[in-house]
Write an enzyme that holds these catalytic residues in place. Structure first.
Site, PDB file in Angstrom:
ATOM      1  N   ARG A 179     -60.392  12.842  62.552  1.00  0.00           N
ATOM      2  CA  ARG A 179     -60.833  14.126  61.990  1.00  0.00           C
ATOM      3  C   ARG A 179     -59.637  14.871  61.413  1.00  0.00           C
ATOM      4  O   ARG A 179     -58.609  15.011  62.070  1.00  0.00           O
ATOM      5  CB  ARG A 179     -61.517  14.978  63.062  1.00  0.00           C
ATOM      6  CG  ARG A 179     -62.773  14.307  63.624  1.00  0.00           C
ATOM      7  CD  ARG A 179     -63.535  15.157  64.597  1.00  0.00           C
ATOM      8  NE  ARG A 179     -64.635  14.400  65.188  1.00  0.00           N
ATOM      9  CZ  ARG A 179     -65.483  14.873  66.090  1.00  0.00           C
ATOM     10  NH1 ARG A 179     -65.365  16.126  66.503  1.00  0.00           N
ATOM     11  NH2 ARG A 179     -66.440  14.118  66.573  1.00  0.00           N
ATOM     12  N   ARG A 235     -56.853  19.902  69.814  1.00  0.00           N
ATOM     13  CA  ARG A 235     -57.455  19.601  68.510  1.00  0.00           C
ATOM     14  C   ARG A 235     -56.495  18.729  67.729  1.00  0.00           C
ATOM     15  O   ARG A 235     -55.517  19.204  67.158  1.00  0.00           O
ATOM     16  CB  ARG A 235     -57.780  20.896  67.758  1.00  0.00           C
ATOM     17  CG  ARG A 235     -58.780  20.679  66.626  1.00  0.00           C
ATOM     18  CD  ARG A 235     -59.284  21.982  66.041  1.00  0.00           C
ATOM     19  NE  ARG A 235     -60.065  22.768  66.960  1.00  0.00           N
ATOM     20  CZ  ARG A 235     -61.351  22.547  67.268  1.00  0.00           C
ATOM     21  NH1 ARG A 235     -61.975  21.524  66.736  1.00  0.00           N
ATOM     22  NH2 ARG A 235     -61.983  23.328  68.128  1.00  0.00           N
ATOM     23  N   GLU A 267     -64.512  23.256  74.845  1.00  0.00           N
ATOM     24  CA  GLU A 267     -65.570  22.296  74.521  1.00  0.00           C
ATOM     25  C   GLU A 267     -65.085  20.863  74.688  1.00  0.00           C
ATOM     26  O   GLU A 267     -64.038  20.480  74.163  1.00  0.00           O
ATOM     27  CB  GLU A 267     -66.046  22.505  73.086  1.00  0.00           C
ATOM     28  CG  GLU A 267     -67.145  21.544  72.658  1.00  0.00           C
ATOM     29  CD  GLU A 267     -67.377  21.533  71.162  1.00  0.00           C
ATOM     30  OE1 GLU A 267     -67.755  20.470  70.645  1.00  0.00           O
ATOM     31  OE2 GLU A 267     -67.169  22.584  70.521  1.00  0.00           O
ATOM     32  N   SER A 323     -70.810  17.513  73.079  1.00  0.00           N
ATOM     33  CA  SER A 323     -71.898  18.120  72.309  1.00  0.00           C
ATOM     34  C   SER A 323     -73.096  17.173  72.314  1.00  0.00           C
ATOM     35  O   SER A 323     -72.974  16.019  71.892  1.00  0.00           O
ATOM     36  CB  SER A 323     -71.482  18.395  70.858  1.00  0.00           C
ATOM     37  OG  SER A 323     -70.555  19.458  70.800  1.00  0.00           O
ATOM     38  N   ARG A 354     -58.563  14.806  74.974  1.00  0.00           N
ATOM     39  CA  ARG A 354     -58.836  16.218  75.267  1.00  0.00           C
ATOM     40  C   ARG A 354     -59.190  16.423  76.738  1.00  0.00           C
ATOM     41  O   ARG A 354     -58.743  17.390  77.361  1.00  0.00           O
ATOM     42  CB  ARG A 354     -59.959  16.766  74.380  1.00  0.00           C
ATOM     43  CG  ARG A 354     -60.194  18.255  74.626  1.00  0.00           C
ATOM     44  CD  ARG A 354     -61.302  18.841  73.770  1.00  0.00           C
ATOM     45  NE  ARG A 354     -60.912  18.977  72.382  1.00  0.00           N
ATOM     46  CZ  ARG A 354     -61.631  19.636  71.465  1.00  0.00           C
ATOM     47  NH1 ARG A 354     -62.778  20.219  71.818  1.00  0.00           N
ATOM     48  NH2 ARG A 354     -61.223  19.699  70.220  1.00  0.00           N
TER      49      ARG A 354
END
Length: 445
Positions: A278, A293, A367, A370, A408
């Site tokens: 990403r 991130r 987070e 999801s 993460r």
């Protein structure tokens, strides 16, 4: 992608859905272009039918052995009259063909615009999704686990990783640029342990493990809804018209694209471990510190393809959410589950639950998962269908969720399991994947 018939019949609902999601799309223009498209199709279909029928008629009138020719003779027509009729029909054909060609030339740009506009229309959120502008208005559903209170000054994961020699961000940046990293020794082992635990738990629950491409054709990105809206966030290989995926959801969901399954094939439950890429364009602030991130990471993803049944989709949505919660509970990490508001939903999601895990260095939940429900949105784009019990072809429903994403998740694992001497206690569930190791310590203090 929504069904154009649904859009026509629910214009205001679709408009509101886009407003609620804060996604720009011109529904009025789409309806206008759709009217032109349908009118042209009707006109072209009629002319093409004439061309086909008259072409057949010319051939029959010029063939003395055909039933048509024999019938004309029986009606008293001479050979010259039949020839003249054939020439008249041929002349009419010659007049029609340029009209067809002109209309086809007009149709091309209209079809292109129609297709592009259809790709911009988001699916309205489910009634269960709260109305809100962004992630600050997501609704907390529950908290699970106790947040650790330290009797010493805790260190963040970057400091811990550097002191233990298991995270090297400086050399990661040297090799790959900003927001890159290297995991060394026990750091790499812990990373793999987390992924393997998650994968094993999913296989035990009946999910089929897959090894899938992470470099895919652009139509697969369009089919799963990541393009065109998320194109800026993807790494593109333009020379080959390929894209690196940001999640194994893409190849897993597209695996049966352009196929018609049987109802007995469903539900299909896939899981895969893959590297994810990403660009994270626009990310700033504390989100760019350490491992939160980053540009590439590894993730175990779960995907379900099921029947076109809303109740079944909702049931599976809660199932995949529970799978991820069970992994976090096995590792012993405190977390909360939030119901994502409309402004934080993507193009195709009708409802999404995020899991946020407690990260001491951020002094908040971050987070980590999801879980999304799409109904027909992705499957319609992918032409992912099945034949039901009455032999009717229907569009499948799709769902997906992160099982675990690392590194993460190493942030809370390292920070919450640190000891006063700077060592890390390995969560019990991960020890079998680390040769029974109970602690990570600096080898050469």
């Amino acid at each position: 992608m929504l069904d154009i018939k649904f859009i026509r019949e629910n214009v205001e609902l679709v408009k509101k859905g886009a407003i609620d999601k804060h996604i720009k799309c011109d529904v009025d223009r789409l309806i206008e272009v759709d009217k032109k498209r349908r009118a042209l199709q009707v006109e072209l279909e009629a002319l093409r039918t004439q061309v086909k029928e008259n072409g057949q008629k010319v051939g029959l009138l010029r063939n003395p052995k055909s039933d048509w020719y024999k019938r004309a003779v029986a009606e008293g027509k001479s050979a010259d009259e039949i020839k003249a009729e054939a020439e008249q029909v041929q002349a009419h054909l010659a007049d029609i063909k340029p009209i067809v060609k002109k209309l086809e030339e007009e149709e091309g740009p209209i079809l292109d615009e129609f297709d592009q506009l259809m790709l911009t229309v988001p699916q309205p959120a489910a009634a269960e999704a709260p109305l809100g502008k962004d992630d600050t208005e997501n609704i907390e559903l529950r908290k699970v686990g106790e947040i650790r209170k330290f009797d010493f000054e805790p260190k963040d994961h970057v400091t811990l990783g550097k002191e233990l020699g298991i995270i090297d961000i400086e050399r990661g940046v040297k090799l790959g640029g900003s927001r890159n990293y290297i995991l060394r020794g026990d750091g790499a082992l812990l990373h793999q342990a987390v992924l393997r635990l998650a994968l094993d738990m999913m296989v035990e629950r009946g999910f089929e493990p897959m090894a899938v491409p992470v470099l895919v054709k652009e139509e697969v990105m369009y089919g799963t809804g990541y393009f065109p809206g998320g194109r800026d966030q993807a790494y593109l290989c333009e020379r080959d018209n390929l894209s690196l995926v940001g999640t194994a959801e893409v190849p897993l969901t597209a695996y049966h694209s352009d196929e018609i399954l049987t109802e007995a094939d469903l539900p299909i439950k896939f899981c895969a471990t893959s590297t994810c890429f990403r660009r994270e364009a626009g990310a700033a602030g504390k989100d760019t510190y350490g491992l939160y991130r980053i540009h590439l990471f590894d993730k175990v993803e779960q995907v379900i393809i099921c029947k076109n049944d809303m109740e079944e989709s909702i049931r599976f949505h809660h199932e995949i959410l529970q799978n991820s919660e069970d992994v976090l509970q096995a590792i012993g990490l405190p977390y909360r589950v939030v119901n994502v508001c409309t402004g934080d939903l993507g193009m195709g999601q009708v409802q999404k639950f995020d899991i946020e895990t407690w990260m001491p260095s951020r002094e908040s939940f971050g987070e980590t998962h999801s879980a999304s429900r799409f109904y027909e949105f992705q499957a319609r784009r992918l032409k992912l269908r099945y034949r039901d019990g009455s032999k009717k072809v229907r569009i499948c429903h799709t769902l997906n969720n992160t099982v675990i994403a690392s590194p993460r998740v190493l942030i809370p694992i390292l920070e919450l399991n640190q000891n006063a001497d700077g060592s890390i206690t390995v969560p019990e569930a991960l020890r079998p994947y680390m040769n029974g190791r109970e602690r990570i310590e600096r080898k050469n203090p």
